[in-house]
Write a protein that holds these residues in place. Structure first.
Motif, mmCIF file in Angstrom:
data_model
loop_
_atom_site.group_PDB
_atom_site.id
_atom_site.type_symbol
_atom_site.label_atom_id
_atom_site.label_comp_id
_atom_site.label_asym_id
_atom_site.label_seq_id
_atom_site.Cartn_x
_atom_site.Cartn_y
_atom_site.Cartn_z
ATOM 1 N N ILE A 82 0.863 -1.181 0.000
ATOM 2 C CA ILE A 82 0.000 0.000 0.000
ATOM 3 C C ILE A 82 0.897 1.229 0.000
ATOM 4 O O ILE A 82 1.802 1.355 0.846
ATOM 5 C CB ILE A 82 -0.940 0.018 1.216
ATOM 6 N N ARG A 83 0.665 2.111 -0.953
ATOM 7 C CA ARG A 83 1.400 3.377 -0.990
ATOM 8 C C ARG A 83 0.570 4.388 -0.201
ATOM 9 O O ARG A 83 -0.544 4.743 -0.601
ATOM 10 C CB ARG A 83 1.615 3.847 -2.429
ATOM 11 N N PHE A 84 1.105 4.857 0.917
ATOM 12 C CA PHE A 84 0.384 5.758 1.818
ATOM 13 C C PHE A 84 1.140 7.079 1.881
ATOM 14 O O PHE A 84 2.272 7.136 2.357
ATOM 15 C CB PHE A 84 0.287 5.128 3.206
ATOM 16 N N ASN A 85 0.496 8.139 1.355
ATOM 17 C CA ASN A 85 1.137 9.460 1.267
ATOM 18 C C ASN A 85 2.507 9.368 0.612
ATOM 19 O O ASN A 85 3.495 9.986 1.050
ATOM 20 C CB ASN A 85 1.248 10.105 2.651
ATOM 21 N N GLY A 86 2.593 8.568 -0.454
ATOM 22 C CA GLY A 86 3.802 8.493 -1.245
ATOM 23 C C GLY A 86 4.837 7.490 -0.775
ATOM 24 O O GLY A 86 5.837 7.267 -1.457
ATOM 25 N N VAL A 87 4.609 6.872 0.387
ATOM 26 C CA VAL A 87 5.564 5.905 0.920
ATOM 27 C C VAL A 87 4.985 4.503 0.775
ATOM 28 O O VAL A 87 3.813 4.272 1.100
ATOM 29 C CB VAL A 87 5.896 6.201 2.401
ATOM 30 N N VAL A 88 5.798 3.563 0.298
ATOM 31 C CA VAL A 88 5.347 2.196 0.080
ATOM 32 C C VAL A 88 5.514 1.380 1.362
ATOM 33 O O VAL A 88 6.591 1.351 1.963
ATOM 34 C CB VAL A 88 6.122 1.533 -1.075
ATOM 35 N N TYR A 89 4.435 0.733 1.779
ATOM 36 C CA TYR A 89 4.455 -0.134 2.967
ATOM 37 C C TYR A 89 3.962 -1.520 2.550
ATOM 38 O O TYR A 89 3.003 -1.655 1.807
ATOM 39 C CB TYR A 89 3.523 0.407 4.057
ATOM 40 N N GLU A 90 4.631 -2.542 3.075
ATOM 41 C CA GLU A 90 4.236 -3.912 2.784
ATOM 42 C C GLU A 90 3.792 -4.605 4.064
ATOM 43 O O GLU A 90 4.490 -4.552 5.079
ATOM 44 C CB GLU A 90 5.399 -4.692 2.153
ATOM 45 N N GLY A 91 2.624 -5.251 4.006
ATOM 46 C CA GLY A 91 2.157 -6.024 5.152
ATOM 47 C C GLY A 91 1.727 -5.152 6.315
ATOM 48 O O GLY A 91 1.606 -3.925 6.206
ATOM 49 N N MET A 92 1.494 -5.793 7.465
ATOM 50 C CA MET A 92 0.937 -5.114 8.635
ATOM 51 C C MET A 92 2.036 -4.442 9.460
ATOM 52 O O MET A 92 2.256 -4.725 10.642
ATOM 53 C CB MET A 92 0.168 -6.123 9.472
ATOM 54 N N SER A 93 2.740 -3.500 8.822
ATOM 55 C CA SER A 93 3.839 -2.806 9.488
ATOM 56 C C SER A 93 3.369 -1.631 10.330
ATOM 57 O O SER A 93 4.091 -1.156 11.203
ATOM 58 C CB SER A 93 4.842 -2.315 8.444
ATOM 59 N N GLY A 94 2.164 -1.144 10.073
ATOM 60 C CA GLY A 94 1.640 0.007 10.788
ATOM 61 C C GLY A 94 1.950 1.300 10.047
ATOM 62 O O GLY A 94 3.086 1.525 9.614
ATOM 63 N N LEU A 95 0.943 2.138 9.886
ATOM 64 C CA LEU A 95 1.095 3.398 9.155
ATOM 65 C C LEU A 95 1.138 4.611 10.073
ATOM 66 O O LEU A 95 1.220 5.741 9.599
ATOM 67 C CB LEU A 95 -0.072 3.568 8.169
ATOM 68 N N GLY A 96 1.071 4.393 11.376
ATOM 69 C CA GLY A 96 1.035 5.494 12.322
ATOM 70 C C GLY A 96 -0.292 5.520 13.063
ATOM 71 O O GLY A 96 -0.982 4.507 13.173
#
Length: 581
Positions: A361-375
């Motif tokens: 998932i690209r969240f506010n321009g940053v790519v995150y993979e899996g359940m790492s937490g977005l804040g």
């Protein structure tokens, strides 16, 4: 320490005018509380849900039982994992807490006879509507849902709620239609396969995919002609891509609710013969049909026939006066969780850009993979998300419904209405808003093409600063289910039939092992005083924080997650208490 004892359930008959399985049985187990058990089962590569002890097949040709829930009631479910794989349980679209024993999809129950407890507090103002359930064990979600593990949930309207018209609130007036397109021929007992020529209409699914309605390849729905019915529809396909549900010209259909939420506009605003839905959508329709056979199709393939005949004299239905508007009435009042947000000013810090992909998932321009937490985000604030590429990656948000604020709408989603799964047109940006109210904690978001979700297109924001009274800190681990007890064993050996027999049994020599009337009463009232209930079969109750039950402990007196303490059979005159030794 006492092992668990359980409630064994059958099914309750339900008026659904079709073949959908009957409802799961809930029993009263305390003040404003109901309890039930459900088994997750496996047959080869097929999976499913069924009542404990059921002989129903474990395939998509036998969808999980209909789960009906009541507003203002706490529902306690024990999930028995009889399969060989790990799993869990997700209440898709239901507005409940995202942590602890609520709807936390990071919890897991191991296979081969382990159990996991769930507690769902359905608020008095929870949106009444149509939802569904399925496994959400990361890495295995696609295989289990494609294998047939899913079912419908209904949060019922109040039977005497004058805010909702009779045609919509009377359960004898509803038609249930679960459309599923998943798995392989082996999983569906050789049911009808979709043709290769239909793949483009079926979200790209292959020719080994089977299309079913209520678990059969051609459902027959019997109704009276010229009567209004509420058609509750859920669609479950592993890729979740949009398709078209269509009705014959002999039926008049109004779409009155989406994803469990009544539309805000007039109930006659959305009249059509075909409606686009995602493969993870629910839609409620007001429908009436003229005499004769009228078909329902999904993606151009006929899945059901509505048989409208005066011969069906035992079927309910609200007679039509011929005036559509006066018959249907108005949409019910909305609670704060789905109040209009279109004119709310959203702070810049509360605006996000989200783009799901095949494995991230690209969240506010940053790519995150899996359940790492977005804040984290704050409780009781309004947030706005720009959703990109949802045509290829349908976007689902847990906990809260999203209001479409894109001018003119987005894809098939109408501006101003609320949804929990979004799929826009190709290259279209869908702008949505939601309010973090009533509940909080782990707010999961993901692509609902389940293979992508398994590959890492999933993450979460933590909703913080939630009032302590609304937190769920009870996180019960899984535990070994007790050995199954057959009805014959219970009646002939394990359950004393007379009080004098109980008094004569040697088991009474050990008073701590006796399940007393006080224990039963205490269990049913959820133990408000430790000294009254932390003994015998009650010692596993959450408020008994000083007892080493091997299950869990409760911190700071928080409300417990209920561990079911009783064994009951459908049609018995009263609950039978059984202590497993």
């Amino acid at each position: 320490m006492k092992p668990h004892t359980f409630i064994l359930f059958g099914l309750l008959a339900a008026t659904t005018h079709g073949a959908y399985p009957d409802s799961l049985t809930w029993i009263d187990c305390g003040t404003n509380a109901k309890c039930a058990n459900l088994e997750f089962c496996q047959e080869g590569t097929s999976y499913g849900y069924r009542p404990i002890g059921s002989t129903l097949p474990c395939t998509a040709s036998s969808p999980g039982p209909l789960i009906r829930m009541t507003r203002g009631i706490t529902h306690h479910l024990v999930l028995h994992n009889a399969a060989s794989v790990n799993t869990n349980f997700h209440t898709h679209g239901v507005h409940i807490v995202g942590d602890g024993d609520g709807d936390d999809v990071t919890r897991v129950v191991e296979g081969n006879g382990n159990c996991l407890d769930y507690t769902w507090d359905i608020a008095n103002d929870h949106p009444p509507g149509t939802y569904f359930y399925h496994p959400h064990y990361h890495g295995e979600t696609n295989a289990q849902v494609a294998g047939g593990a899913f079912g419908m949930i209904i949060v019922d309207e109040d039977s005497e709620d004058d805010d909702i018209m009779e045609w919509a609130r009377d359960v004898t007036n509803e038609i249930i239609l679960l459309v599923s397109s998943s798995g392989s021929a082996n999983n569906f007992n050789g049911k009808r396969l979709l043709q290769d020529s239909q793949q483009s209409n079926n979200g790209g699914q292959g020719s080994n995919t089977v299309l079913l309605a209520n678990g059969v390849d051609h459902e027959i729905l019997q109704v009276l002609p010229d009567h209004w019915y509420r058609l509750r529809t859920a669609v479950v396909t592993p890729d979740a891509e949009p398709n078209v549900l269509s009705f014959d010209d002999g039926c008049t259909a109004y779409k009155v609710a989406s994803d469990g939420v009544w539309h805000a506009a007039s109930l006659t605003s959305y009249k059509a013969s075909s409606f686009e839905l995602t493969g993870a959508s629910r839609a409620d329709f007001a429908i009436r049909c003229s005499t004769g056979s009228n078909t329902i199709s999904w993606g151009g393939s006929i899945i059901a026939t509505i048989d409208a005949s005066t011969d069906h004299d035992s079927i309910e239905g609200v007679p039509s006066s011929g005036d559509d508007a006066s018959d249907l009435g108005n949409a019910p009042t909305r609670p704060v969780s789905i109040a209009d947000l279109s004119s709310v000013t959203v702070a810049d810090l509360n605006r996000f850009v989200v783009m799901p992909d095949k494995s991230s998932i690209r969240f506010n321009g940053v790519v995150y993979e899996g359940m790492s937490g977005l804040g984290s985000i704050n409780y009781d604030e309004v947030y706005e998300m720009q959703l990109r590429d949802t045509n290829r990656h349908p976007f689902h948000l847990h906990l809260y419904h999203m209001q479409i604020v894109t001018p003119g709408g987005c894809g098939s989603h109408t501006e101003g209405e609320f949804y929990d799964t979004i799929s826009g047109a190709r290259d279209e940006i869908c702008t949505v808003r939601f309010r973090t109210v009533d509940i909080g904690q782990k707010m999961v978001m993901h692509c609902h093409e389940l293979e992508h979700e398994d590959n890492g297109s999933i993450n979460y924001l933590d909703v913080i600063n939630v009032p302590r009274s609304m937190l769920n800190i009870v996180d019960s681990p899984s535990y070994a289910c007790p050995a199954e007890v057959s009805k014959k064993d219970v009646e002939s050996e394990e359950i004393p039939k007379k009080e004098e027999d109980v008094e004569s049994e040697e088991i009474l020599k050990d008073e701590e092992d006796v399940v007393s009337k006080e224990d039963i009463s205490c269990n049913l009232s959820f133990c408000t005083v430790e000294s009254d209930c932390c003994s015998g079969s009650c010692q596993h109750i959450g408020r008994c924080s000083n007892v080493d039950s091997g299950i869990k402990s409760i911190e700071n007196g928080a409300t417990d997650s209920y561990q079911i303490p009783l064994l009951s059979y459908l049609l018995m005159a009263s609950l039978l208490c059984y202590a497993v030794n």
